[in-house]
Design an enzyme around this catalytic site. Structure first.
Site, PDB file in Angstrom:
ATOM      1  N   HIS A 278      -2.817  -1.331  13.862  1.00 20.98           N
ATOM      2  CA  HIS A 278      -1.607  -1.543  14.609  1.00 20.98           C
ATOM      3  C   HIS A 278      -0.717  -0.775  14.747  1.00 20.98           C
ATOM      4  O   HIS A 278      -0.227  -0.699  15.489  1.00 20.98           O
ATOM      5  CB  HIS A 278      -1.084  -2.692  13.366  1.00 20.98           C
ATOM      6  CG  HIS A 278      -0.377  -2.127  12.018  1.00 20.98           C
ATOM      7  ND1 HIS A 278      -1.219  -0.823  11.105  1.00 20.98           N
ATOM      8  CD2 HIS A 278       1.015  -1.569  12.129  1.00 20.98           C
ATOM      9  CE1 HIS A 278       0.104  -1.006  10.245  1.00 20.98           C
ATOM     10  NE2 HIS A 278       1.237  -1.176  10.916  1.00 20.98           N
TER      11      HIS A 278
ATOM     12  N   LYS B  79      -2.927   7.346   9.182  1.00 20.34           N
ATOM     13  CA  LYS B  79      -2.115   9.109   9.128  1.00 20.34           C
ATOM     14  C   LYS B  79      -3.342   8.814   7.527  1.00 20.34           C
ATOM     15  O   LYS B  79      -2.318   7.862   6.458  1.00 20.34           O
ATOM     16  CB  LYS B  79      -0.928   8.803   8.623  1.00 20.34           C
ATOM     17  CG  LYS B  79       0.049  10.217   7.764  1.00 20.34           C
ATOM     18  CD  LYS B  79       0.305  11.383   9.184  1.00 20.34           C
ATOM     19  CE  LYS B  79       0.454  12.843   8.560  1.00 20.34           C
ATOM     20  NZ  LYS B  79      -0.287  12.809   7.980  1.00 20.34           N
TER      21      LYS B  79
ATOM     22  N   LYS C 193       2.037   2.125   2.328  1.00 23.96           N
ATOM     23  CA  LYS C 193       3.163   2.538   2.953  1.00 23.96           C
ATOM     24  C   LYS C 193       3.819   3.007   2.996  1.00 23.96           C
ATOM     25  O   LYS C 193       4.787   2.976   2.904  1.00 23.96           O
ATOM     26  CB  LYS C 193       2.703   3.717   1.424  1.00 23.96           C
ATOM     27  CG  LYS C 193       3.175   4.945   0.829  1.00 23.96           C
ATOM     28  CD  LYS C 193       1.832   6.022   0.447  1.00 23.96           C
ATOM     29  CE  LYS C 193       0.860   5.308  -0.201  1.00 23.96           C
ATOM     30  NZ  LYS C 193       0.400   6.331  -1.106  1.00 23.96           N
TER      31      LYS C 193
ATOM     32  N   LYS D 113      -8.162   7.060   5.180  1.00 21.49           N
ATOM     33  CA  LYS D 113      -8.107   8.244   4.465  1.00 21.49           C
ATOM     34  C   LYS D 113      -9.170   8.703   4.269  1.00 21.49           C
ATOM     35  O   LYS D 113     -10.260   7.760   5.111  1.00 21.49           O
ATOM     36  CB  LYS D 113      -7.900   7.555   2.716  1.00 21.49           C
ATOM     37  CG  LYS D 113      -7.701   8.515   1.301  1.00 21.49           C
ATOM     38  CD  LYS D 113      -6.945   8.608   1.636  1.00 21.49           C
ATOM     39  CE  LYS D 113      -5.777   9.295   0.000  1.00 21.49           C
ATOM     40  NZ  LYS D 113      -4.529   9.588   0.535  1.00 21.49           N
TER      41      LYS D 113
END
Ligand code: NAD
Length: 473
Positions: free
Chosen positions: A67, A72, A96, A108
């Site tokens: 989005h 990250k 987060k 991740k």
């Protein structure tokens, strides 16, 4: 491994927490489903020559959401790395980033290895090969996906990644922004190393400064004098312990994978760390009582328990025995949803991972901005600010006829350098996020716990982003 651990799905736990919060958002069902799913999953195997043998290494990169771009999220090196775990951690990254207003989507990565079994040279070969696999599939880049350190990785690995990326993308002017958590000499930012632990401290301190919350918990206001147990003396745990000790709390227990140490008068994390470096373990640290296991240590009496090692360490089985009044999740996913239910019933406050350990990604964002702007924070304004401050002080001294002391003069004149700006940006971010979550929770008494309130904040923000893209109503 117990049956409970075998059946446990970390991504399932994240989905469970998501569903618990989704009903407080009034968002479209399809939109909620889109937010929840992992958008892209890359599972790879690659060969690396280790000694005389070829080892086939298993690794992952998951982009939970697109989005916003870039994605990250950290890279983990551990034997426990598997697809379910990487998916869960990627999802947590999306939420987060949304909570702390960092304009990234979650991702991740992980490599299923025990880094302790390899020499630095072998680890470098594995890390560089992993990076080239990511480059081949367009899974890394300053505008695509930006990894960072996580459990088992640090500045050294990030330096290898940026070097590999820059050599395979010659001339790419923003190449330094392909990864964060780099050493300062390789494009890192001052303050990144301690950022997650410092953010944990800022977040918990803000909660401790809320009179209504503390009175409900039967605790005094402020962190001063509070007893703290930290599980995991790695990057996050070490720095959390350091900032709590410096903030006037007593770190009475430090737990590592092979045992723990306890001293009711407080421990100094740096001395313990040096002892561990020398002897290979924190056990038998002089002047402290050794506790056989980390599991036993977290059940000791304390005000604040900070799990800063791995996920799933506090579950339905051991949660009833935990005596802490407040738990600050520094690690990702240290509590299972069953543990959450136990603590909600017991009136223990759980400050959730997905915002409490967001200090790392917040300062990673500052590092990425530094890399894209190609200038160190404070470089342009430090001296200008100091000259202005000096002039102002001189005017005041002249008109009042009073002189300030040399020490005060230094403090008043001081212009911000990179570390000052990073610390203040992080402090502001953590305080604002804590207040936003608490306000949502207070405004809706039906929300059962702070984690659910944090999810509500995150889901609404990601939902708004999708709505602004015009994809969903
Ligand atoms: P790290 O590898 O630096 O340290 C982890 C430490 O935990 C090690 O010292 C290890 O020996 C210890 N440990 C392992 N099992 C343990 C056990 N059962 N009991 C006690 N100690 C144990 O890792 P880190 O970067 O500090 O990450 C720790 C946690 O914080 C992870 O969940 C990670 O996802 C999360 N996190 C890290 C960052 C970051 O910036 N590094 C950011 C956000 C979240």
């Amino acid at each position: 491994m117990s049956d409970q651990q075998q059946q446990y799905s970390f991504f399932g736990a994240v989905e469970k927490s998501f569903d618990k919060a989704a009903k407080f958002t009034n968002l479209d069902k399809g939109l909620l489903e889109q937010i929840k799913q992992c958008n892209a999953v890359y599972r790879m195997h690659f060969p690396v020559k280790i000694g005389d043998n070829i080892e086939v290494i298993k690794a992952y990169r998951v982009q939970h959401s697109h989005h916003k771009l870039p994605c990250k999220g950290g890279i983990r090196f551990a034997m426990s790395v598997n697809l379910d775990e990487v998916m869960a951690l990627a999802a947590l990254m999306t939420y987060k980033c949304a909570i702390v207003n960092v304009p990234f989507a979650g991702a991740k990565g992980g490599i299923t290895i025990d880094p302790k079994k390899y020499t630095p040279y072998e680890l470098e070969k594995i890390t560089r090969r992993y990076t080239s696999e990511l480059i081949k599939k367009n899974f890394i880049g300053p505008g695509i996906d930006v990894p960072a350190p996580d459990y088992g990785t640090g500045e050294r690995e990030m330096a290898w990644i940026v070097d590999t990326y820059a050599s395979m993308r010659p001339g790419e002017i923003d190449a330094l922004g392909c990864v964060t958590g780099k050493p300062v000499t390789q494009g890192g930012v001052r303050g990144r190393r301690e950022a997650t632990g410092l953010g944990v401290f800022y977040g918990i301190r803000e909660v401790c400064n809320m009179p209504d919350v503390m009175s409900k918990l039967g605790m005094t206001i402020g962190v001063e004098g509070k007893t703290v147990i930290v599980q995991g003396l790695g990057n996050v745990g070490y720095h959390a312990a350091k900032f709590f000790r410096e903030g006037g709390a007593k770190v009475i227990c430090l737990a590592e994978h092979d045992g723990a140490i306890y001293n009711a008068d407080g421990l100094n994390e740096e001395d313990v760390f040096q002892y561990k470096k020398k002897t290979g373990s924190i056990k038998n640290y002089p002047g402290a009582k050794t506790i056989a296991t980390s599991n036993e240590a977290i059940e000791l009496e304390c005000d604040i328990l900070i799990p800063a090692a791995l996920e799933n360490v506090i579950n339905g089985e051991n949660a009833p025995r935990i005596k802490a009044k407040m738990i600050g999740e520094a690690a990702n996913g240290p509590l299972t949803p069953e543990a959450d239910d136990v603590f909600a019933a017991k009136g223990v406050l759980v400050i959730p991972d997905m915002y409490l350990n967001a200090g790392g990604v917040t300062v990673s964002y500052f590092e990425w901005l530094k890399n894209l702007s190609h200038v160190r924070y404070g470089r342009m304004e430090k001296r200008f600010t100091e000259n202005q401050n000096r002039q102002m002080l001189e005017q005041i001294e002249e008109s009042t006829g009073k002189k300030v002391s040399e020490k005060d003069r230094e403090t008043i004149i001081h212009g911000p350098d990179e570390a000052d700006l990073v610390y203040s940006g992080l402090e502001e971010t953590m305080i604002a996020a804590t207040r936003e979550i608490m306000e949502v929770w207070k405004a809706n008494p039906e929300i059962p716990d702070m984690r659910t309130a944090a999810y509500v904040v995150a889901i609404k923000k990601v939902g708004t982003s999708y709505a602004e893209l015009g994809i969903f109503p």
